[in-house]
Design a protein around this motif. Structure first.
Motif, PDB file in Angstrom:
ATOM      1  N   LYS A   1      69.524  47.718 -24.909  1.00  0.00           N
ATOM      2  CA  LYS A   1      69.229  47.629 -23.484  1.00  0.00           C
ATOM      3  C   LYS A   1      69.158  46.189 -23.003  1.00  0.00           C
ATOM      4  O   LYS A   1      69.605  45.864 -21.909  1.00  0.00           O
ATOM      5  CB  LYS A   1      67.898  48.328 -23.183  1.00  0.00           C
ATOM      6  N   PHE A   2      68.599  45.308 -23.823  1.00  0.00           N
ATOM      7  CA  PHE A   2      68.311  43.953 -23.371  1.00  0.00           C
ATOM      8  C   PHE A   2      69.267  42.914 -23.958  1.00  0.00           C
ATOM      9  O   PHE A   2      68.908  41.758 -24.127  1.00  0.00           O
ATOM     10  CB  PHE A   2      66.860  43.592 -23.701  1.00  0.00           C
ATOM     11  N   SER A   3      70.466  43.328 -24.304  1.00  0.00           N
ATOM     12  CA  SER A   3      71.484  42.381 -24.754  1.00  0.00           C
ATOM     13  C   SER A   3      72.779  42.657 -23.983  1.00  0.00           C
ATOM     14  O   SER A   3      73.086  43.808 -23.646  1.00  0.00           O
ATOM     15  CB  SER A   3      71.728  42.498 -26.259  1.00  0.00           C
ATOM     16  N   ALA A   4      73.519  41.593 -23.714  1.00  0.00           N
ATOM     17  CA  ALA A   4      74.729  41.734 -22.895  1.00  0.00           C
ATOM     18  C   ALA A   4      75.792  42.579 -23.585  1.00  0.00           C
ATOM     19  O   ALA A   4      76.537  43.317 -22.927  1.00  0.00           O
ATOM     20  CB  ALA A   4      75.285  40.348 -22.567  1.00  0.00           C
ATOM     21  N   ASP A   5      75.899  42.496 -24.912  1.00  0.00           N
ATOM     22  CA  ASP A   5      76.931  43.255 -25.615  1.00  0.00           C
ATOM     23  C   ASP A   5      76.489  44.667 -25.995  1.00  0.00           C
ATOM     24  O   ASP A   5      77.225  45.393 -26.667  1.00  0.00           O
ATOM     25  CB  ASP A   5      77.376  42.500 -26.872  1.00  0.00           C
ATOM     26  N   ARG A   6      75.260  45.055 -25.569  1.00  0.00           N
ATOM     27  CA  ARG A   6      74.754  46.407 -25.825  1.00  0.00           C
ATOM     28  C   ARG A   6      74.801  46.754 -27.321  1.00  0.00           C
ATOM     29  O   ARG A   6      75.132  47.861 -27.725  1.00  0.00           O
ATOM     30  CB  ARG A   6      75.556  47.445 -25.031  1.00  0.00           C
ATOM     31  N   THR A   7      74.438  45.786 -28.180  1.00  0.00           N
ATOM     32  CA  THR A   7      74.541  45.976 -29.628  1.00  0.00           C
ATOM     33  C   THR A   7      73.205  45.683 -30.296  1.00  0.00           C
ATOM     34  O   THR A   7      72.529  44.702 -29.961  1.00  0.00           O
ATOM     35  CB  THR A   7      75.628  45.057 -30.215  1.00  0.00           C
ATOM     36  N   SER A   8      72.849  46.525 -31.236  1.00  0.00           N
ATOM     37  CA  SER A   8      71.671  46.317 -32.071  1.00  0.00           C
ATOM     38  C   SER A   8      72.136  46.047 -33.495  1.00  0.00           C
ATOM     39  O   SER A   8      72.912  46.821 -34.059  1.00  0.00           O
ATOM     40  CB  SER A   8      70.766  47.549 -32.043  1.00  0.00           C
ATOM     41  N   ARG A   9      71.683  44.953 -34.066  1.00  0.00           N
ATOM     42  CA  ARG A   9      72.051  44.586 -35.429  1.00  0.00           C
ATOM     43  C   ARG A   9      70.843  44.811 -36.338  1.00  0.00           C
ATOM     44  O   ARG A   9      69.784  44.213 -36.148  1.00  0.00           O
ATOM     45  CB  ARG A   9      72.508  43.129 -35.486  1.00  0.00           C
ATOM     46  N   VAL A  10      71.020  45.677 -37.307  1.00  0.00           N
ATOM     47  CA  VAL A  10      69.930  46.075 -38.197  1.00  0.00           C
ATOM     48  C   VAL A  10      70.298  45.666 -39.615  1.00  0.00           C
ATOM     49  O   VAL A  10      71.346  46.046 -40.131  1.00  0.00           O
ATOM     50  CB  VAL A  10      69.680  47.594 -38.125  1.00  0.00           C
ATOM     51  N   HIS A  11      69.436  44.902 -40.241  1.00  0.00           N
ATOM     52  CA  HIS A  11      69.661  44.430 -41.606  1.00  0.00           C
ATOM     53  C   HIS A  11      68.513  44.903 -42.483  1.00  0.00           C
ATOM     54  O   HIS A  11      67.340  44.721 -42.144  1.00  0.00           O
ATOM     55  CB  HIS A  11      69.757  42.902 -41.630  1.00  0.00           C
ATOM     56  N   ILE A  12      68.851  45.525 -43.605  1.00  0.00           N
ATOM     57  CA  ILE A  12      67.835  46.020 -44.522  1.00  0.00           C
ATOM     58  C   ILE A  12      67.961  45.279 -45.852  1.00  0.00           C
ATOM     59  O   ILE A  12      69.057  45.136 -46.404  1.00  0.00           O
ATOM     60  CB  ILE A  12      67.951  47.548 -44.737  1.00  0.00           C
TER      61      ILE A  12
ATOM     62  N   ASP B   1      69.138  41.251 -31.626  1.00  0.00           N
ATOM     63  CA  ASP B   1      70.155  41.420 -30.590  1.00  0.00           C
ATOM     64  C   ASP B   1      70.491  40.050 -30.036  1.00  0.00           C
ATOM     65  O   ASP B   1      69.894  39.042 -30.420  1.00  0.00           O
ATOM     66  CB  ASP B   1      69.672  42.355 -29.486  1.00  0.00           C
ATOM     67  N   ALA B   2      71.430  40.029 -29.117  1.00  0.00           N
ATOM     68  CA  ALA B   2      71.863  38.771 -28.496  1.00  0.00           C
ATOM     69  C   ALA B   2      71.307  38.651 -27.093  1.00  0.00           C
ATOM     70  O   ALA B   2      71.955  38.095 -26.201  1.00  0.00           O
ATOM     71  CB  ALA B   2      73.394  38.698 -28.489  1.00  0.00           C
ATOM     72  N   GLY B   3      70.126  39.167 -26.878  1.00  0.00           N
ATOM     73  CA  GLY B   3      69.530  39.166 -25.554  1.00  0.00           C
ATOM     74  C   GLY B   3      68.743  37.903 -25.264  1.00  0.00           C
ATOM     75  O   GLY B   3      68.919  36.876 -25.918  1.00  0.00           O
ATOM     76  N   VAL B   4      67.844  38.017 -24.289  1.00  0.00           N
ATOM     77  CA  VAL B   4      67.077  36.838 -23.824  1.00  0.00           C
ATOM     78  C   VAL B   4      65.952  36.503 -24.769  1.00  0.00           C
ATOM     79  O   VAL B   4      65.344  35.440 -24.649  1.00  0.00           O
ATOM     80  CB  VAL B   4      66.514  37.104 -22.406  1.00  0.00           C
ATOM     81  N   GLY B   5      65.633  37.379 -25.689  1.00  0.00           N
ATOM     82  CA  GLY B   5      64.580  37.088 -26.647  1.00  0.00           C
ATOM     83  C   GLY B   5      63.204  37.453 -26.100  1.00  0.00           C
ATOM     84  O   GLY B   5      63.069  37.993 -25.005  1.00  0.00           O
ATOM     85  N   MET B   6      62.189  37.152 -26.886  1.00  0.00           N
ATOM     86  CA  MET B   6      60.804  37.473 -26.524  1.00  0.00           C
ATOM     87  C   MET B   6      59.984  36.176 -26.498  1.00  0.00           C
ATOM     88  O   MET B   6      60.242  35.257 -27.253  1.00  0.00           O
ATOM     89  CB  MET B   6      60.194  38.452 -27.535  1.00  0.00           C
ATOM     90  N   SER B   7      59.010  36.143 -25.607  1.00  0.00           N
ATOM     91  CA  SER B   7      58.137  34.960 -25.533  1.00  0.00           C
ATOM     92  C   SER B   7      57.223  34.907 -26.768  1.00  0.00           C
ATOM     93  O   SER B   7      57.044  35.889 -27.466  1.00  0.00           O
ATOM     94  CB  SER B   7      57.285  35.017 -24.251  1.00  0.00           C
ATOM     95  N   ALA B   8      56.667  33.719 -26.994  1.00  0.00           N
ATOM     96  CA  ALA B   8      55.781  33.555 -28.162  1.00  0.00           C
ATOM     97  C   ALA B   8      54.588  34.484 -28.059  1.00  0.00           C
ATOM     98  O   ALA B   8      54.089  34.958 -29.074  1.00  0.00           O
ATOM     99  CB  ALA B   8      55.327  32.092 -28.231  1.00  0.00           C
TER     100      ALA B   8
END
Length: 292
Positions: free
Chosen positions: A261-272, A285-292
């Motif tokens: 939802k919050f990334s321009a490419d509508r992609t979620s990258r999950v690494h296990i 994701d490649a979105g705006v990120g989260m504040s500290a």
């Protein structure tokens, strides 16, 4: 009385309103018994006046004490009255309201804080109830719609025995899915009030991530989920945890959906991967990120 006086006892007693005294008086070697009685009119009048004054003062003190006690009690209980009125005004529609606590360090402040904590727990319970109903509606809609569509399709026209059998099998699978969803939703409800009753078992994280990605992609066809697994994880115990399948799947699906939802490419990258004895999941994701 005379024998008692001669025995060396000085007597003092009252006889009616008179005060009587008796004693032995020695004069020129002879013992004389002396008695006297007198009426102390002045002293009795002062005594009666003092008793009257004491009674008046007692009555005035009682009245004054009652008035002062009432005023003090009213003043000290007025904050409690305000708390009661405020609590009575809070209903399910405005349960987010809280009591004002001017001084949190005194007893009334502690009472107000206790009420606020109780209201917070009630508000959380209300929100969880609303969320639970929303989850039921959302999760059961898809399998029920598929089941109804399959049955409606069979009622439109006649079909072969094989087609009926296939339709029954599809309906059975949808019913089993509804059963699994109901059990999962029951665990979700239990998680709010009794975590000890949640069904737990050994579960592979990679399988849960695949299920969660299918849930996200089925609901949002424009989203993308990239699953990346560490190639060195040959031992399946490294990605096996003891937990609840449904709750973990929903948690992973929510994280993936937020990524998309919050990334321009509508992609979620999950690494296990794993570290030491812990499984490590990274959602990015490649979105705006989260504040500290």
């Amino acid at each position: 009385m005379l024998r008692s006086i001669l025995a060396g006892n000085n007597l003092r007693f009252y006889q009616g309103p008179y005060q009587v005294t008796g004693l032995v008086y020695i004069f020129e070697g002879q013992d004389y018994v002396v008695t006297a009685a007198a009426y102390d009119g002045y002293g009795l009048s002062k005594q009666n006046a003092f008793a009257f004054v004491v009674i008046i003062l007692w009555m005035v003190s009682v009245v004054l004490l009652a008035v002062v006690g009432y005023l003090l009690a009213r003043g000290s209980l007025s904050p409690i009255k305000r708390i009661v009125e405020k609590v009575e005004s809070i209903t399910g529609s405005n349960i987010d309201k809280r009591l004002e606590v001017p001084n949190p360090d005194d007893e009334l402040g502690e009472l107000g804080q206790t009420f606020n904590r109780m209201l917070g727990r009630l508000e959380k319970a209300f929100d969880n109830q609303k969320l639970f109903v929303s989850n039921i509606s959302h999760e059961l809609r898809t399998p029920l719609a598929a089941l109804i569509a399959e049955l409606d399709l069979m009622l439109i026209r006649d079909h072969t025995a094989a087609q009926y059998k296939q339709a029954i099998e599809h309906a059975r699978l949808d019913a089993k899915k509804i059963e699994r969803l109901s059990l999962g939703l029951l665990d979700l409800a239990r998680a709010d009030y009794d975590a000890g009753r949640i069904t737990l078992k050994d579960t592979r994280l990679d399988e849960l991530l695949l299920d969660a990605s299918q849930v996200v992609l089925k609901a949002n066809p424009t989203f993308h989920v990239d699953l990346m697994f560490d190639q060195t994880m040959d031992d399946e115990s490294l990605i096996t945890v003891r937990g609840n399948e449904y709750l973990l799947t929903m948690a992973f699906a929510n994280l993936m959906e937020n990524n998309c939802k919050f990334s321009a490419d509508r992609t979620s990258r999950v690494h296990i991967s794993y570290f030491d004895r812990y499984s490590v999941l990274r959602f990015s994701d490649a979105g705006v990120g989260m504040s500290a």
